[in-house]
Design a protein around this motif. Structure first.
Motif, PDB file in Angstrom:
ATOM      1  N   ARG C  43       0.811  -1.219   0.000  1.00  0.00           N
ATOM      2  CA  ARG C  43       0.000   0.000   0.000  1.00  0.00           C
ATOM      3  C   ARG C  43       0.843   1.267   0.000  1.00  0.00           C
ATOM      4  N   PHE C 161      -8.519   0.645   0.323  1.00  0.00           N
ATOM      5  CA  PHE C 161      -8.157   1.926   0.937  1.00  0.00           C
ATOM      6  C   PHE C 161      -9.391   2.451   1.667  1.00  0.00           C
ATOM      7  N   ALA C 162      -9.197   2.875   2.884  1.00  0.00           N
ATOM      8  CA  ALA C 162     -10.326   3.372   3.680  1.00  0.00           C
ATOM      9  C   ALA C 162     -10.888   4.645   3.066  1.00  0.00           C
ATOM     10  N   SER C 174      -8.464   8.093   8.358  1.00  0.00           N
ATOM     11  CA  SER C 174      -7.365   7.347   8.968  1.00  0.00           C
ATOM     12  C   SER C 174      -6.059   7.695   8.261  1.00  0.00           C
ATOM     13  N   VAL C 176      -2.975   7.298   5.986  1.00  0.00           N
ATOM     14  CA  VAL C 176      -2.631   6.515   4.793  1.00  0.00           C
ATOM     15  C   VAL C 176      -1.131   6.513   4.494  1.00  0.00           C
ATOM     16  N   LEU C 260       0.291   3.817  10.176  1.00  0.00           N
ATOM     17  CA  LEU C 260      -0.595   3.480   9.067  1.00  0.00           C
ATOM     18  C   LEU C 260      -1.916   2.899   9.586  1.00  0.00           C
ATOM     19  N   ASP C 261      -3.025   3.385   9.067  1.00  0.00           N
ATOM     20  CA  ASP C 261      -4.363   2.877   9.355  1.00  0.00           C
ATOM     21  C   ASP C 261      -4.951   3.358  10.669  1.00  0.00           C
ATOM     22  N   ASP C 262      -4.177   4.042  11.499  1.00  0.00           N
ATOM     23  CA  ASP C 262      -4.751   4.555  12.745  1.00  0.00           C
ATOM     24  C   ASP C 262      -5.906   5.505  12.406  1.00  0.00           C
TER      25      ASP C 262
END
Lengths: 268, 268, 268
Positions: C43, C161-162, C174, C176, C260-262
């Motif tokens: 990612r 991807f969120a 979040s 990225v 990442l992703d938090d």
């Protein structure tokens, strides 16, 4: 022209080599093999050169891992059968790469001031000697014979690389390089291992013993990372034909606490 | 075209500068001086530019260490006597390198939108202003006078660099740069040291005192690393003519816990 | 030709890609987008490609973040409307960049041995497949249709991807990407934030809530770093049109312990 040094990419030294070369040979193509070789690690540099140079076009290759700069270690150029010229210090750095390029044809001492910078510093021969000589050779402004008098190839400084021991049902070898993935390259080939323990098939279990006295660890032989479970250790043939210890999506050097020269025994 | 930034090589920003330049000047040769300058460290960037540029071919040099991007600090171009043009922010980054290139001939504000990207972001002037202007200059699509109106060189932002103090039998100076080897470059020359304590001969013992109040340490003057014992500290003249504290095959900055601006006194 | 990998600049793998390409396409210009992508972080690599490629000249772009190398994941080439060809593994790495290049026109499986190295290793397809195919395309020695049979673009592996959630008076998004400055790029645009909480003016106070359950932190919206106090946090539009959390002359990822992703919520 290719460049390999331990200068580090934060400092301007690699760019200065580019600048010096382009000043003499404006049409030269420059490939940076690495400038992040561990400091003073002549063997690492020699190993990386031997991996990389066979895949580069025929050219002039400069190697500078040179803790003895400014002392009486000799500056040299080596011509190999493939047609390349390797330029750097006579400290063992250049020699291992010659085998993969057809072997040594001739060696010369760098002794011609006209091919160097007018002032030679005591600590930056990359800039003052090696890069300008390489650029003159690359630009065909000088022939190999012009760089200085011949040297007997047998007189070159040679590094000691450990050889694998093939015992009954066991291979004894050691770590020769840890790459940025934490993959551990060993001083042996899959052929050496097969000679000791028989044919290697995907999934075959092997026992590795480290020098720290801990019990043997069972890991599998696999044809590539992705065939091991995520986080699982494996032995495999790396893309240079070498025996290599890895972890699928992980760092084997960290997991097994392995460093350069650490011994490792592999049983069937 | 040369590039020096604090962008870091993991991020795509250095490649984006390459891409923008090649889009405008497809024949440009690009040399990366460094993209690993310490973040926001204008003085480090200025120091590295001043070391590197004299060894690069005459060209256009872009420097971007630019914590004030998007505020009212000015984007500028400086033409020097050697023929180069330096492009970047007016924050002191470009000025120190001009002395080694023959000195400043003229300065211009970057104010011509036709030479920039159509949209100017608030935080990436390297991509939107500096790289495109540099590329137009390198491709001879624009002359120096086309970039914008003249600026008085006396109005440029100047960094404070410490000057050495030559006392009776002692030189007082400070750390100006720590390189990737851990060599500690000082804000003085061997000539300054000799002026304070007399001639420097290989092997001469010197006493260095650090600001931490610890006792003086005795180390030797040597002409190059390899003449000190392995692991021994030395003072020497680096390959740029600067006074430098090092350890043969080691990192002086770590051993002596030295950082930028730390004072150091050297006695005879 | 551009290159993005997670190989690391200490190892010779990036140079080997250069060498293989120059052996086939001696006139190719090569831009290194990054070789320091976090290991196995498909990612991150996809995100960096999508940022960089729009600024690079039309060309052939090789991406190799490829933990599945040697398994049955497919090697592919994607042609986009702008005229570029993207070459790499079918693991989601290449897809996000296509939107910024005009979208996908056609996809092909890499299946033509004549365009590859004669021996294909199990773990270095960058060297043996992707770089040589890219070089043949760049040198016009092969057309896009020559690389292998067509693939349905709908069959390509896609990364998740969120998407941002625009709630009443609040935006939920979040992390990225964290860049080398420690700036935290979020999965939303300033337009998304404005849709949730109304117009963003320089200096407007916002409340950010992190997933760790701590109280909301009040920070300001600013048009660029330098308008925040030194050491102050800010939200701003980065130079790619993305919502980004930063600290003027500092590292937001460290200060707020973000990875990442938090998740992160932003209120007005």
């Amino acid at each position: 022209v290719s460049l390999l040094t331990d200068f580090g990419l934060r400092d301007p030294s690699p760019a200065i080599l580019h600048g010096v070369i382009l000043g003499i040979a404006p049409e030269a193509r420059i490939v940076d093999v690495s400038h992040e070789v561990e400091k003073f690690a002549i063997r690492d540099g020699a190993f990386l050169l031997s991996l990389a140079l066979p895949y580069l076009p025929v050219g002039v290759h400069v190697g500078v891992v040179d803790p003895g700069v400014g002392t009486d270690r000799r500056p040299i150029a080596i011509r190999v059968a493939r047609g390349d010229v390797l330029v750097g210090p006579d400290n063992g750095l250049l020699l291992p790469a010659t085998a993969g390029l057809g072997g040594i044809e001739a060696v010369r001492l760098l002794a011609e001031p006209r091919l160097m910078r007018p002032e030679i510093s005591r600590s930056f021969h990359g800039r003052d000697i090696f890069a300008p000589v390489a650029a003159h050779l690359a630009a065909s402004g000088a022939g190999f014979e012009d760089v200085g008098p011949p040297i007997d190839p047998g007189d070159l400084v040679e590094l000691a690389f450990a050889r694998p021991e093939i015992a009954a049902r066991e291979l004894r070898t050691s770590v020769v390089y840890v790459d940025t993935f934490g993959n551990v390259k060993l001083g042996a080939t899959p052929g050496d291992l097969a000679a000791a323990i028989g044919p290697l098939r995907d999934g075959r279990r092997l026992a590795i013993r480290l020098a720290d006295g801990s019990a043997a660890t069972s890991i599998a032989w696999h044809d590539t990372f992705g065939l091991a479970g995520e986080g699982d250790a494996l032995l495999y043939e790396d893309s240079y034909g070498r025996l290599c210890l890895a972890i699928n999506r992980g760092a084997a050097a960290t997991r097994f606490d392995l460093r350069l020269d650490d011994p490792i025994e592999i049983g069937g």
